[in-house]
Design an enzyme around this catalytic site. Structure first.
Site, PDB file in Angstrom:
ATOM      1  N   LYS A  45       0.880  -1.247   0.057  1.00 55.59           N
ATOM      2  CA  LYS A  45      -0.057  -0.115   0.128  1.00 55.59           C
ATOM      3  C   LYS A  45       1.014   1.203   0.114  1.00 55.59           C
ATOM      4  O   LYS A  45       0.350   2.292  -0.709  1.00 55.59           O
ATOM      5  CB  LYS A  45      -1.125   0.077   1.071  1.00 55.59           C
ATOM      6  N   LYS A  64      -3.776 -10.407  -6.813  1.00 56.75           N
ATOM      7  CA  LYS A  64      -4.892 -10.744  -6.182  1.00 56.75           C
ATOM      8  C   LYS A  64      -5.909  -9.570  -6.826  1.00 56.75           C
ATOM      9  O   LYS A  64      -5.891  -8.546  -7.013  1.00 56.75           O
ATOM     10  CB  LYS A  64      -4.921 -10.614  -4.500  1.00 56.75           C
ATOM     11  N   LYS A  70     -10.649  -4.429  -4.419  1.00 57.57           N
ATOM     12  CA  LYS A  70     -11.607  -3.497  -4.833  1.00 57.57           C
ATOM     13  C   LYS A  70     -10.962  -2.050  -5.124  1.00 57.57           C
ATOM     14  O   LYS A  70     -11.606  -1.312  -5.753  1.00 57.57           O
ATOM     15  CB  LYS A  70     -12.690  -3.384  -3.715  1.00 57.57           C
TER      16      LYS A  70
HETATM   17  N1  AQP Z   1      -8.526 -11.522  -3.866  1.00 56.66           N
HETATM   18  C1  AQP Z   1      -9.031 -12.129  -2.734  1.00 56.66           C
HETATM   19  N2  AQP Z   1      -9.134 -13.280  -2.507  1.00 56.66           N
HETATM   20  C2  AQP Z   1      -9.774 -13.935  -1.255  1.00 56.66           C
HETATM   21  N3  AQP Z   1     -10.103 -13.057  -0.282  1.00 56.66           N
HETATM   22  C3  AQP Z   1      -9.904 -11.894  -0.316  1.00 56.66           C
HETATM   23  N4  AQP Z   1     -10.171 -10.886   0.513  1.00 56.66           N
HETATM   24  C4  AQP Z   1      -9.738  -9.545  -0.101  1.00 56.66           C
HETATM   25  N5  AQP Z   1      -9.326  -9.954  -1.198  1.00 56.66           N
HETATM   26  C5  AQP Z   1      -9.338 -11.229  -1.628  1.00 56.66           C
HETATM   27  C6  AQP Z   1     -10.635 -10.941   1.794  1.00 56.66           C
HETATM   28  O1  AQP Z   1     -11.761 -10.214   2.016  1.00 56.66           O
HETATM   29  C7  AQP Z   1     -11.760  -9.759   3.470  1.00 56.66           C
HETATM   30  C8  AQP Z   1     -12.254  -8.336   3.381  1.00 56.66           C
HETATM   31  O2  AQP Z   1     -10.974  -7.660   2.713  1.00 56.66           O
HETATM   32  P1  AQP Z   1     -10.917  -6.048   3.105  1.00 56.66           P
HETATM   33  O3  AQP Z   1     -11.896  -5.389   2.160  1.00 56.66           O
HETATM   34  O4  AQP Z   1     -10.817  -5.864   4.611  1.00 56.66           O
HETATM   35  O5  AQP Z   1      -9.333  -5.821   2.756  1.00 56.66           O
HETATM   36  P2  AQP Z   1      -8.575  -6.193   1.566  1.00 56.66           P
HETATM   37  O6  AQP Z   1      -7.866  -7.456   1.756  1.00 56.66           O
HETATM   38  O7  AQP Z   1      -7.419  -5.092   1.473  1.00 56.66           O
HETATM   39  O8  AQP Z   1      -9.532  -6.106   0.451  1.00 56.66           O
HETATM   40  P3  AQP Z   1      -9.226  -5.758  -1.208  1.00 56.66           P
HETATM   41  O9  AQP Z   1     -10.437  -5.905  -1.910  1.00 56.66           O
HETATM   42  O10 AQP Z   1      -7.936  -5.829  -1.561  1.00 56.66           O
HETATM   43  O11 AQP Z   1      -9.369  -4.178  -0.802  1.00 56.66           O
HETATM   44  P4  AQP Z   1      -8.529  -2.796  -0.931  1.00 56.66           P
HETATM   45  O12 AQP Z   1      -8.215  -2.909  -2.566  1.00 56.66           O
HETATM   46  O13 AQP Z   1      -9.119  -1.765  -0.382  1.00 56.66           O
HETATM   47  O14 AQP Z   1      -7.070  -3.233  -0.316  1.00 56.66           O
HETATM   48  C9  AQP Z   1     -10.538 -10.076   3.988  1.00 56.66           C
HETATM   49  O15 AQP Z   1     -10.770 -11.224   4.757  1.00 56.66           O
HETATM   50  C10 AQP Z   1      -9.597 -10.564   2.840  1.00 56.66           C
HETATM   51  O16 AQP Z   1      -8.662 -11.669   3.117  1.00 56.66           O
END
Ligand code: AQP
Length: 334
Positions: free
Chosen positions: A117, A199, A202
């Site tokens: 990040k 991965k 969002k």
């Molecule tokens: N690609 C993924 N595959 C499986 N699980 C995933 N999670 C996120 N991406 C994947 C799981 O979703 C839960 C919530 O995630 P989060 O929104 O709290 O955090 P994150 O991991 O930062 O998700 P994003 O989508 O990648 O968000 P941004 O883009 O904002 O950083 C967690 O349990 C995570 O493991």
């Protein structure tokens, strides 16, 4: 006595940093829902985590409400489980501060999410981004959690939460339960449709890389049609076929099929047919969830009642843990 009757506790959170996507569902939310059968569950929209990256205030508020409604639409029962918004339970921030003082700088510096990040948000490498995993530890430890259902990407943060709990307990006695990660064998790391080496996320600026839980049918099918795969034509799960493996995992979850069944179904049929089937199955799978979501968003009084009651229940429990922690570290009772 209490030990033998206590139901185990599941805790997890999701950031309202954008639209919830299929990987959030497959990697986390579907396990949150399933665990409600056997566990007492606490689930949280972690708005305080989301501000570690710059958010537009209006979007953040809307995304928080949308994420809450999506959680309910996916099957979180706001009566059975304690489903709430993180900032509604101030003990999270309070405990995070205390735990910051028991977390070595070096341990935080090793977190890969911080490194990633910091690269994607080079203009805003703030202290909150660095101490994000400490707030996450506070979330979990406040509720005596046994298991934390997360995707693979959160494994390292969970390990840090465990270290923090063990360190604190080593000084003050058994204050915190040491939580275990709950990572499902399949679907714990869903990859981007545009780049299967990354991965699904969002905050990816390319909307073709992820399937939003709210994408309309045509968009879902189009995104799967254009998913990056490889130059072969055989649908099989094998090392080196990251794009196809990813689609097989997604299809396996939404259609309830094993890899062998998928391989047999598409033997000799090529990628075009396969991508179409994945797109249609995902669209079929999302349709009732979307309908429920729109119904909930139209009934604001109901959804607001749910998060308020969840917040009250979370505050009562987290304030109790916080009082114990403050006492242990030597603060004068309020
Ligand atoms: N690609 C993924 N595959 C499986 N699980 C995933 N999670 C996120 N991406 C994947 C799981 O979703 C839960 C919530 O995630 P989060 O929104 O709290 O955090 P994150 O991991 O930062 O998700 P994003 O989508 O990648 O968000 P941004 O883009 O904002 O950083 C967690 O349990 C995570 O493991």
């Amino acid at each position: 006595m209490e030990q033998t009757t206590r139901r185990k506790i599941s805790y997890s959170g999701i950031q309202p940093s954008g639209v919830i996507h299929l990987a959030n569902y497959i990697g986390a939310l579907r396990n949150w829902v399933a665990l409600q059968e056997e566990y007492d569950c606490f689930y949280c929209i972690v708005d305080m985590h989301a501000i570690t990256v710059r958010q537009d205030p209006r979007d953040l508020r809307e995304n928080t409400i949308a994420a809450y409604a999506m959680g309910v639409a996916c099957g979180i029962d706001p009566v059975k489980s304690i489903f709430y918004i993180q900032s509604h339970a101030p003990a999270h921030g309070e405990l995070a501060w205390v735990l910051n003082c028991y977390t070595p700088f070096g341990e935080l510096g090793r977190m890969t999410q911080f490194k990633e990040k910091s690269e994607t948000h080079a203009d805003n490498i703030n202290a909150g981004l660095f101490t994000y995993p400490v707030l996450q530890a506070a979330d979990i430890l406040l509720y005596d959690s046994d298991v934390v259902p997360v995707g693979e990407d959160q494994k390292q943060h969970l390990e840090l939460s465990r270290n923090i709990a063990v360190r604190f307990n080593g000084i003050y006695g058994d204050v915190f339960r040491v939580p275990e990660p709950f990572i499902s064998k399949s679907g714990a790391r869903i990859m981007s449709l545009a780049d299967p080496a990354k991965k699904m996320s969002k905050s990816d600026p390319n909307p073709r890389s992820y399937i939003s839980m709210l994408d309309p049918r045509d968009t879902v099918i189009k995104k799967f049609k254009s998913a990056v795969t490889d130059s072969e034509s055989e649908v099989c799960f094998r090392e080196g076929k990251d794009g196809i493996n990813n689609l097989m995992i997604i299809y396996g979850v939404v259609a309830g099929k094993t890899n062998n069944e998928i391989e047999r179904e598409f033997a000799g049929r090529g990628y075009g047919d396969f991508k179409m089937a994945v797109g249609e199955s995902v669209a079929d799978f999302l349709s009732p969830i979307q309908e429920k979501y729109h119904g909930l968003m139209a009934d604001r009084a109901y959804i607001e009642g749910c998060w308020k009651s969840g917040g009250e229940r979370a505050r009562a429990i987290s304030n109790r843990t916080m009082a114990t922690v403050l006492e242990k570290v030597g603060m004068v009772r309020r």
